[in-house]
Design an enzyme around this catalytic site. Structure first.
Site, PDB file in Angstrom:
ATOM      1  N   LYS A  80       7.027  -0.130   7.064  1.00  7.98           N
ATOM      2  CA  LYS A  80       6.562   1.254   6.679  1.00  7.98           C
ATOM      3  C   LYS A  80       7.692   2.039   6.480  1.00  7.98           C
ATOM      4  O   LYS A  80       8.522   2.030   7.443  1.00  7.98           O
ATOM      5  CB  LYS A  80       5.769   1.385   7.615  1.00  7.98           C
ATOM      6  CG  LYS A  80       5.080   3.108   7.273  1.00  7.98           C
ATOM      7  CD  LYS A  80       3.984   3.362   8.335  1.00  7.98           C
ATOM      8  CE  LYS A  80       3.150   4.716   7.992  1.00  7.98           C
ATOM      9  NZ  LYS A  80       2.125   5.055   8.799  1.00  7.98           N
ATOM     10  N   ASP A 135      -6.870   9.233  13.156  1.00  4.69           N
ATOM     11  CA  ASP A 135      -6.744   9.174  11.489  1.00  4.69           C
ATOM     12  C   ASP A 135      -7.561   7.851  11.254  1.00  4.69           C
ATOM     13  O   ASP A 135      -6.996   7.169  10.349  1.00  4.69           O
ATOM     14  CB  ASP A 135      -5.356   9.209  11.263  1.00  4.69           C
ATOM     15  CG  ASP A 135      -5.124   9.406   9.728  1.00  4.69           C
ATOM     16  OD1 ASP A 135      -5.920  10.043   9.093  1.00  4.69           O
ATOM     17  OD2 ASP A 135      -3.957   9.239   9.159  1.00  4.69           O
ATOM     18  N   ALA A 160       3.844   7.710   3.576  1.00  2.69           N
ATOM     19  CA  ALA A 160       4.707   6.533   3.592  1.00  2.69           C
ATOM     20  C   ALA A 160       4.175   5.302   2.741  1.00  2.69           C
ATOM     21  O   ALA A 160       3.240   5.520   2.209  1.00  2.69           O
ATOM     22  CB  ALA A 160       5.050   5.900   5.133  1.00  2.69           C
ATOM     23  N   GLN A 161       5.106   4.547   2.419  1.00  2.27           N
ATOM     24  CA  GLN A 161       4.425   3.317   1.822  1.00  2.27           C
ATOM     25  C   GLN A 161       5.003   2.193   2.551  1.00  2.27           C
ATOM     26  O   GLN A 161       5.663   2.285   3.269  1.00  2.27           O
ATOM     27  CB  GLN A 161       4.897   2.967   0.326  1.00  2.27           C
ATOM     28  CG  GLN A 161       6.486   2.889   0.141  1.00  2.27           C
ATOM     29  CD  GLN A 161       6.765   3.031  -1.378  1.00  2.27           C
ATOM     30  OE1 GLN A 161       6.269   3.953  -2.121  1.00  2.27           O
ATOM     31  NE2 GLN A 161       7.717   2.186  -1.912  1.00  2.27           N
ATOM     32  N   VAL A 162       4.144   0.922   2.282  1.00  6.42           N
ATOM     33  CA  VAL A 162       4.411  -0.360   3.125  1.00  6.42           C
ATOM     34  C   VAL A 162       4.849  -1.494   2.076  1.00  6.42           C
ATOM     35  O   VAL A 162       4.070  -1.561   1.135  1.00  6.42           O
ATOM     36  CB  VAL A 162       3.091  -0.500   3.897  1.00  6.42           C
ATOM     37  CG1 VAL A 162       3.190  -1.905   4.521  1.00  6.42           C
ATOM     38  CG2 VAL A 162       2.540   0.462   4.592  1.00  6.42           C
ATOM     39  N   ALA A 164       0.725  -1.234   0.056  1.00  8.93           N
ATOM     40  CA  ALA A 164      -0.077  -0.110  -0.100  1.00  8.93           C
ATOM     41  C   ALA A 164       0.846   1.033   0.104  1.00  8.93           C
ATOM     42  O   ALA A 164       2.129   1.080   0.385  1.00  8.93           O
ATOM     43  CB  ALA A 164      -0.838  -0.019   1.262  1.00  8.93           C
ATOM     44  N   SER A 165       0.072   2.410  -0.675  1.00  9.92           N
ATOM     45  CA  SER A 165       1.321   3.633  -0.676  1.00  9.92           C
ATOM     46  C   SER A 165       0.279   4.775  -0.210  1.00  9.92           C
ATOM     47  O   SER A 165      -0.897   4.802  -0.742  1.00  9.92           O
ATOM     48  CB  SER A 165       1.625   3.823  -1.861  1.00  9.92           C
ATOM     49  OG  SER A 165       2.345   4.656  -2.096  1.00  9.92           O
ATOM     50  N   ALA A 166       0.791   5.647   0.750  1.00 13.48           N
ATOM     51  CA  ALA A 166      -0.229   6.822   1.169  1.00 13.48           C
ATOM     52  C   ALA A 166       0.729   8.028   1.075  1.00 13.48           C
ATOM     53  O   ALA A 166       1.519   8.017   0.509  1.00 13.48           O
ATOM     54  CB  ALA A 166      -0.653   6.534   2.594  1.00 13.48           C
ATOM     55  N   SER A 167       0.197   8.929   1.515  1.00  7.26           N
ATOM     56  CA  SER A 167       0.655  10.415   1.347  1.00  7.26           C
ATOM     57  C   SER A 167       2.206  10.574   1.977  1.00  7.26           C
ATOM     58  O   SER A 167       2.947  11.357   1.440  1.00  7.26           O
ATOM     59  CB  SER A 167      -0.261  11.581   2.007  1.00  7.26           C
ATOM     60  OG  SER A 167      -0.600  11.015   3.446  1.00  7.26           O
TER      61      SER A 167
END
Length: 515
Positions: free
Chosen positions: A151, A286, A135-137, A130-133
């Site tokens: 992460k 969050d 960091a990515q995992v 997964a990739s967010a604003s």
């Protein structure tokens, strides 16, 4: 406004134009004077109008960076406030932001852990899970056999966020200076709170500590599971956490097919929120669907603990009393507490404020979520706040955001949920436990060790207090005598001045008479 901030503002507007959102941008006051010059821009000819508006908005937020992605994530939880095509695209911002290079991620991990990736992990999947604003995992397995996720903080994310926060400060200052509601909304203080939570999110050691505390708070719980942190492999920009297996809470069709208990899930979401806020005073702030999973049929799993919140004792008590009075439809008490806490000016008439609150809130009671227009409720509350000069409480903004997330989640899972009746018993029990004689005795017993430790010092403290009082009284007497002498001396000088004036006047008169 600083030149760097001005350039960033211009860049933001051109990103909007590049993605074909010019019909929105050109209506802003900043662009209105130059809107006719846009036809000379290369983007006017080659701008992307092929995608749907939802895709264009999502791509715009992705290009602008982490803060804007977070804004989109927050909006994605409120599908009731957005058109379906936009809401469905913004959901992708929760965990499907374009990733950065896997080679760069591996390099960051190896540098942080000071060892090759093969020495740290038995297996490591270079393809992001997964990739967010921020960091990515990546999936991985420890040499001891545990499945984990790794992460990794995005490279050079801090300067970009600092630049955008600087822009927010400039806009907040302009709002407070030129906008009639700017000072009441305390825009600069709200940005300060946002800056604090955002910068905290860039420290993965802090996130790990947050996760560990939340895990202890819900240890052996049957409603929420928090995964374990592996501290030996966690650094400021790398976090290794137990890999969880669950269904994303936003995948409604998948949950239906698997037999999830939606009513229980919706009620437990409310219970988890109030437990974190009032029992533990430590809440996950969050809680968008990308961070929440379901262990079937009705247990939650939470991840991503970069943003957490807590309240002062006074804010916690006032908030609980406000909630309970609101659930009991006791609007007068709500009005009184807003005045007592200083959230509205002290001279506000209770009756008028009570009537205004009732007119907004009364129509939504005894209705399920699906029949409540929270857009209208929020608009009504905003108008009420403006009318009575009610100031925004920056320390509560994070809590309000979380509550909106929880309400939006409940709306998706079980629209027939009675939010008020679900939350009311919890608050009543909390007050009973907090204010009962048994609770008071427990509080006294907790304070006894401190009192016993300080008791031997009490006689000396009493002696010092009496000695200080006597000294203060002596000093006061000396000061009074000095003031009396000073007044006496001033009277003497005043008499001398009058005598001199009269003597001079007599001499002048005599000189004129005998001339």
């Amino acid at each position: 406004m600083r030149l760097k901030t001005l350039f960033r503002l211009v860049h933001i507007h051109w990103v909007f134009l590049r993605h074909g959102l010019d019909e929105l941008v050109l209506q802003t006051p900043f662009m209105r004077p130059i809107r006719y010059l846009v036809i000379f821009s290369p983007y006017a000819r080659f701008k992307n109008d092929a995608d749907t508006r939802g895709v264009r908005i999502r791509k715009t937020l992705e290009d602008l960076g982490a803060i804007y992605v977070k804004f989109g994530q927050a909006l994605s939880t409120r599908k009731d406030l957005l058109p379906d095509d936009i809401a469905d695209e913004l959901v992708k911002l929760q965990d499907r932001v374009p990733p950065f290079s896997s080679d760069l991620a591996i390099s960051i991990i190896e540098k942080a852990l000071k060892m090759p990736i093969s020495q740290a992990f038995a297996t490591f999947d270079p393809e992001p899970l997964a990739s967010a604003s921020v960091a990515q995992v990546h999936r991985a397995t420890l040499h001891s056999g545990e499945e984990v996720v790794v992460k990794v903080l995005r490279p050079n994310i801090a300067p970009r966020i600092a630049s955008d926060i600087g822009l927010l400060y400039e806009l907040a200052k302009l709002a407070e200076r030129f906008w009639v509601d700017g000072k009441r909304l305390r825009a600069v203080e709200v940005v300060q709170e946002f800056e604090k939570t955002t910068l905290d999110e860039l420290d993965l050691m802090r996130e790990g500590a947050n996760a560990a505390k939340l895990r202890r708070n819900f240890e052996n719980s049957n409603i929420l599971y928090v995964p374990q942190i592996y501290w030996d492999f966690t650094r400021k920009n790398v976090l290794v956490m137990e890999r969880i297996h669950g269904v994303p809470v936003g995948e409604i069709e998948q949950l239906k097919a698997a037999g999830a208990d939606f009513k229980t899930l919706a009620e437990r979401g409310v219970e988890i929120f109030f437990t974190q806020v009032f029992r533990d005073n430590f809440f996950h702030a969050d809680m968008h669907p990308g961070n929440i999973f379901v262990e079937l049929p009705d247990k939650y799993i939470a991840i991503d603990f970069g943003i957490v919140g807590s309240l002062s004792a006074s804010d916690q008590r006032y908030l609980a009393e406000n909630f309970l009075a609101f659930f009991n439809q006791d609007y007068r008490r709500v009005a009184e507490m807003h005045i007592e806490s200083g959230w509205v000016p002290a001279g506000t008439r209770v009756e008028e404020f009570e009537s205004a609150i009732r007119s907004v809130c009364e129509p939504i009671f005894e209705k399920p979520l699906k029949e409540i227009s929270f857009a209208q409720v929020l608009l009504g509350l905003f108008q009420t706040a403006r009318r009575f000069d009610m100031q925004v409480q920056p320390q509560l903004v994070l809590l309000q955001k979380t509550l909106l997330n929880i309400e939006g989640l409940g709306r998706q899972l079980y629209p027939d949920l009675d939010l008020w009746q679900t939350a009311k018993p919890f608050l009543e029990n909390w007050f009973q436990e907090r204010l009962s004689p048994k609770a008071k005795i427990k509080k006294l017993m907790r304070q006894l060790p401190d009192f016993a430790d300080q008791f031997p010092e009490v006689p000396s403290l009493i002696y010092k207090a009496l000695d200080n009082a006597a000294s203060a009284e002596h000093r006061a007497q000396l000061q009074q005598r000095e003031f009396a002498l000073l007044r006496k001396e001033m009277r003497k000088q005043q008499h001398s001045q009058w005598l001199a004036i009269l003597t001079g006047a007599a001499m002048i008169c005599a000189a004129i008479w005998f001339r």
